[in-house]
Design a protein around this motif. Structure first.
Motif, PDB file in Angstrom:
ATOM      1  N   ASP A 123       4.708 -11.644   2.845  1.00 40.55           N
ATOM      2  CA  ASP A 123       3.718 -11.806   1.779  1.00 40.55           C
ATOM      3  C   ASP A 123       3.984 -10.711   0.738  1.00 40.55           C
ATOM      4  O   ASP A 123       4.070  -9.527   1.094  1.00 40.55           O
ATOM      5  CB  ASP A 123       2.311 -11.658   2.354  1.00 40.55           C
ATOM      6  CG  ASP A 123       1.209 -11.888   1.326  1.00 40.55           C
ATOM      7  OD1 ASP A 123       1.503 -11.866   0.108  1.00 40.55           O
ATOM      8  OD2 ASP A 123       0.050 -12.073   1.734  1.00 40.55           O
ATOM      9  N   PRO A 124       4.121 -11.077  -0.551  1.00 42.59           N
ATOM     10  CA  PRO A 124       4.412 -10.063  -1.577  1.00 42.59           C
ATOM     11  C   PRO A 124       3.386  -8.939  -1.655  1.00 42.59           C
ATOM     12  O   PRO A 124       3.695  -7.849  -2.138  1.00 42.59           O
ATOM     13  CB  PRO A 124       4.439 -10.872  -2.881  1.00 42.59           C
ATOM     14  CG  PRO A 124       4.739 -12.265  -2.450  1.00 42.59           C
ATOM     15  CD  PRO A 124       4.093 -12.429  -1.116  1.00 42.59           C
ATOM     16  N   VAL A 125       2.180  -9.200  -1.193  1.00 39.97           N
ATOM     17  CA  VAL A 125       1.137  -8.165  -1.207  1.00 39.97           C
ATOM     18  C   VAL A 125       0.583  -7.943   0.204  1.00 39.97           C
ATOM     19  O   VAL A 125      -0.551  -7.506   0.371  1.00 39.97           O
ATOM     20  CB  VAL A 125      -0.004  -8.533  -2.188  1.00 39.97           C
ATOM     21  CG1 VAL A 125       0.482  -8.478  -3.619  1.00 39.97           C
ATOM     22  CG2 VAL A 125      -0.594  -9.904  -1.867  1.00 39.97           C
ATOM     23  N   GLY A 126       1.384  -8.206   1.215  1.00 43.48           N
ATOM     24  CA  GLY A 126       0.922  -8.107   2.593  1.00 43.48           C
ATOM     25  C   GLY A 126       0.482  -6.712   2.986  1.00 43.48           C
ATOM     26  O   GLY A 126      -0.594  -6.524   3.578  1.00 43.48           O
ATOM     27  N   LEU A 127       1.303  -5.695   2.676  1.00 41.42           N
ATOM     28  CA  LEU A 127       0.943  -4.319   3.028  1.00 41.42           C
ATOM     29  C   LEU A 127      -0.279  -3.846   2.256  1.00 41.42           C
ATOM     30  O   LEU A 127      -1.088  -3.063   2.770  1.00 41.42           O
ATOM     31  CB  LEU A 127       2.124  -3.379   2.753  1.00 41.42           C
ATOM     32  CG  LEU A 127       3.381  -3.623   3.602  1.00 41.42           C
ATOM     33  CD1 LEU A 127       4.505  -2.708   3.157  1.00 41.42           C
ATOM     34  CD2 LEU A 127       3.071  -3.409   5.078  1.00 41.42           C
ATOM     35  N   VAL A 128      -0.422  -4.325   1.025  1.00 40.57           N
ATOM     36  CA  VAL A 128      -1.594  -3.971   0.215  1.00 40.57           C
ATOM     37  C   VAL A 128      -2.864  -4.514   0.871  1.00 40.57           C
ATOM     38  O   VAL A 128      -3.880  -3.814   0.976  1.00 40.57           O
ATOM     39  CB  VAL A 128      -1.456  -4.518  -1.217  1.00 40.57           C
ATOM     40  CG1 VAL A 128      -2.678  -4.156  -2.051  1.00 40.57           C
ATOM     41  CG2 VAL A 128      -0.193  -3.983  -1.873  1.00 40.57           C
ATOM     42  N   LYS A 129      -2.805  -5.750   1.332  1.00 38.22           N
ATOM     43  CA  LYS A 129      -3.957  -6.360   2.007  1.00 38.22           C
ATOM     44  C   LYS A 129      -4.313  -5.577   3.263  1.00 38.22           C
ATOM     45  O   LYS A 129      -5.486  -5.335   3.550  1.00 38.22           O
ATOM     46  CB  LYS A 129      -3.648  -7.815   2.360  1.00 38.22           C
ATOM     47  CG  LYS A 129      -3.545  -8.755   1.171  1.00 38.22           C
ATOM     48  CD  LYS A 129      -3.190 -10.159   1.630  1.00 38.22           C
ATOM     49  CE  LYS A 129      -3.082 -11.120   0.470  1.00 38.22           C
ATOM     50  NZ  LYS A 129      -2.669 -12.480   0.907  1.00 38.22           N
ATOM     51  N   GLN A 130      -3.283  -5.190   4.030  1.00 38.61           N
ATOM     52  CA  GLN A 130      -3.530  -4.428   5.258  1.00 38.61           C
ATOM     53  C   GLN A 130      -4.202  -3.096   4.947  1.00 38.61           C
ATOM     54  O   GLN A 130      -5.105  -2.657   5.666  1.00 38.61           O
ATOM     55  CB  GLN A 130      -2.212  -4.199   5.992  1.00 38.61           C
ATOM     56  CG  GLN A 130      -1.579  -5.450   6.566  1.00 38.61           C
ATOM     57  CD  GLN A 130      -0.229  -5.179   7.198  1.00 38.61           C
ATOM     58  OE1 GLN A 130       0.136  -4.029   7.485  1.00 38.61           O
ATOM     59  NE2 GLN A 130       0.548  -6.230   7.421  1.00 38.61           N
ATOM     60  N   PHE A 131      -3.754  -2.455   3.867  1.00 42.13           N
ATOM     61  CA  PHE A 131      -4.323  -1.157   3.505  1.00 42.13           C
ATOM     62  C   PHE A 131      -5.804  -1.273   3.170  1.00 42.13           C
ATOM     63  O   PHE A 131      -6.639  -0.532   3.696  1.00 42.13           O
ATOM     64  CB  PHE A 131      -3.567  -0.570   2.309  1.00 42.13           C
ATOM     65  CG  PHE A 131      -4.204   0.667   1.737  1.00 42.13           C
ATOM     66  CD1 PHE A 131      -4.013   1.903   2.336  1.00 42.13           C
ATOM     67  CD2 PHE A 131      -5.002   0.589   0.612  1.00 42.13           C
ATOM     68  CE1 PHE A 131      -4.598   3.042   1.819  1.00 42.13           C
ATOM     69  CE2 PHE A 131      -5.600   1.728   0.090  1.00 42.13           C
ATOM     70  CZ  PHE A 131      -5.403   2.954   0.687  1.00 42.13           C
ATOM     71  N   PHE A 132      -6.141  -2.219   2.298  1.00 39.21           N
ATOM     72  CA  PHE A 132      -7.534  -2.322   1.865  1.00 39.21           C
ATOM     73  C   PHE A 132      -8.443  -2.846   2.968  1.00 39.21           C
ATOM     74  O   PHE A 132      -9.617  -2.479   3.041  1.00 39.21           O
ATOM     75  CB  PHE A 132      -7.644  -3.200   0.617  1.00 39.21           C
ATOM     76  CG  PHE A 132      -7.226  -2.492  -0.636  1.00 39.21           C
ATOM     77  CD1 PHE A 132      -8.003  -1.483  -1.183  1.00 39.21           C
ATOM     78  CD2 PHE A 132      -6.039  -2.811  -1.258  1.00 39.21           C
ATOM     79  CE1 PHE A 132      -7.617  -0.811  -2.325  1.00 39.21           C
ATOM     80  CE2 PHE A 132      -5.638  -2.152  -2.413  1.00 39.21           C
ATOM     81  CZ  PHE A 132      -6.428  -1.151  -2.947  1.00 39.21           C
ATOM     82  N   SER A 133      -7.920  -3.695   3.858  1.00 37.63           N
ATOM     83  CA  SER A 133      -8.741  -4.156   4.974  1.00 37.63           C
ATOM     84  C   SER A 133      -9.028  -3.005   5.929  1.00 37.63           C
ATOM     85  O   SER A 133     -10.109  -2.931   6.529  1.00 37.63           O
ATOM     86  CB  SER A 133      -8.041  -5.294   5.721  1.00 37.63           C
ATOM     87  OG  SER A 133      -6.827  -4.840   6.311  1.00 37.63           O
ATOM     88  N   ALA A 134      -8.081  -2.074   6.055  1.00 34.31           N
ATOM     89  CA  ALA A 134      -8.301  -0.910   6.919  1.00 34.31           C
ATOM     90  C   ALA A 134      -9.337   0.035   6.324  1.00 34.31           C
ATOM     91  O   ALA A 134     -10.040   0.739   7.052  1.00 34.31           O
ATOM     92  CB  ALA A 134      -6.983  -0.174   7.142  1.00 34.31           C
ATOM     93  N   GLN A 135      -9.449   0.055   4.983  1.00 30.18           N
ATOM     94  CA  GLN A 135     -10.379   0.985   4.347  1.00 30.18           C
ATOM     95  C   GLN A 135     -11.841   0.598   4.574  1.00 30.18           C
ATOM     96  O   GLN A 135     -12.725   1.465   4.553  1.00 30.18           O
ATOM     97  CB  GLN A 135     -10.113   1.050   2.828  1.00 30.18           C
ATOM     98  CG  GLN A 135      -8.706   1.471   2.457  1.00 30.18           C
ATOM     99  CD  GLN A 135      -8.274   2.752   3.146  1.00 30.18           C
ATOM    100  OE1 GLN A 135      -8.916   3.792   3.014  1.00 30.18           O
ATOM    101  NE2 GLN A 135      -7.181   2.682   3.897  1.00 30.18           N
ATOM    102  N   VAL A 136     -12.101  -0.689   4.759  1.00 34.93           N
ATOM    103  CA  VAL A 136     -13.492  -1.127   4.907  1.00 34.93           C
ATOM    104  C   VAL A 136     -13.965  -1.058   6.357  1.00 34.93           C
ATOM    105  O   VAL A 136     -15.135  -1.299   6.635  1.00 34.93           O
ATOM    106  CB  VAL A 136     -13.673  -2.561   4.370  1.00 34.93           C
ATOM    107  CG1 VAL A 136     -13.344  -2.622   2.892  1.00 34.93           C
ATOM    108  CG2 VAL A 136     -12.799  -3.556   5.136  1.00 34.93           C
ATOM    109  N   LYS A 137     -13.054  -0.739   7.277  1.00 35.78           N
ATOM    110  CA  LYS A 137     -13.443  -0.602   8.674  1.00 35.78           C
ATOM    111  C   LYS A 137     -13.984   0.805   8.913  1.00 35.78           C
ATOM    112  O   LYS A 137     -13.401   1.789   8.478  1.00 35.78           O
ATOM    113  CB  LYS A 137     -12.243  -0.858   9.588  1.00 35.78           C
ATOM    114  CG  LYS A 137     -11.725  -2.300   9.532  1.00 35.78           C
ATOM    115  CD  LYS A 137     -10.531  -2.470  10.444  1.00 35.78           C
ATOM    116  CE  LYS A 137      -9.994  -3.891  10.386  1.00 35.78           C
ATOM    117  NZ  LYS A 137      -8.788  -4.060  11.238  1.00 35.78           N
TER     118      LYS A 137
END
Length: 203
Positions: A150-164
């Protein structure tokens, strides 16, 4: 071994980023408030214990801080010459690639463009800056695609980790006191220079 060489290179890179950050803080403060402010700001930055700790480690924070300050400095310069916006766009991109939370720089730049009405009039310069900003993301998008599909896969993982919320981060007995002490360290690093500044103003 080879791993140790890579770690040493990373530490030296961050040390260089720290030195460059102090220099840019001086230039930024001087641009905004004069030479005295530049020296005070540089001294406070150079003596900050948190920054000193980060400059000796192989983390991305030193590079992010460098690009962030460079972005702010270039925006300050753009008040007199809007062509500096082009370089500011590149710095914003590099900051975001160092730390995804740097996306706040886009909002900061947008607010300044609205405040400085003269900058908004030069749409050609802004368009070039936006194009350079977008092109510089191509390597990061390719890296995301390679590792996640995914072209923004790591970005998605980063922001999903921030809300946990990790309850252990705020747990006693060590975490809360250590977080509070970090605030005291930040304030304490600046205190001598602030007192010196107040004393010089009084006299």
């Amino acid at each position: 071994g080879e791993g140790a060489n890579f770690e040493l290179a990373g530490r030296l890179l961050n040390l260089g980023a720290g030195i460059a950050t102090v220099a840019l803080v001086f230039l930024l403060a001087r641009e905004l408030s004069g030479p005295a402010a530049g020296w005070y700001a540089a001294a406070i930055t150079a003596s900050n214990p948190v920054l000193m700790l980060l400059w000796g480690k192989t983390l991305t924070e030193p590079l992010f801080t460098l690009f962030f300050v460079a972005f702010a400095f270039l925006l300050a310069k753009a008040r007199d010459d809007s062509r500096w916006i082009i370089a500011a766009g590149l710095m914003a991109s590099l900051a975001i690639q160092a730390r995804y939370s740097g996306i706040a720089l886009i909002l900061l730049g947008f607010i300044m463009l609205l405040k400085e009405g003269s900058l908004v009039k030069n749409w050609k310069i802004i368009a070039i800056a936006a194009l350079l900003f977008a092109i510089s993301f191509i390597p990061l998008l390719a890296l995301n695609l390679e590792f996640t599909g995914d072209p923004v896969g790591l970005v998605k993982q980063f922001f999903s980790a921030q809300v946990k919320v990790d309850p252990a981060y705020y747990a006693l007995p060590d975490r809360i006191p250590s977080n509070f002490l970090a605030v005291l360290f930040l304030l304490g690093a600046a205190a001598p220079f602030l007192w010196l500044g107040l004393w010089s103003q009084k006299n």
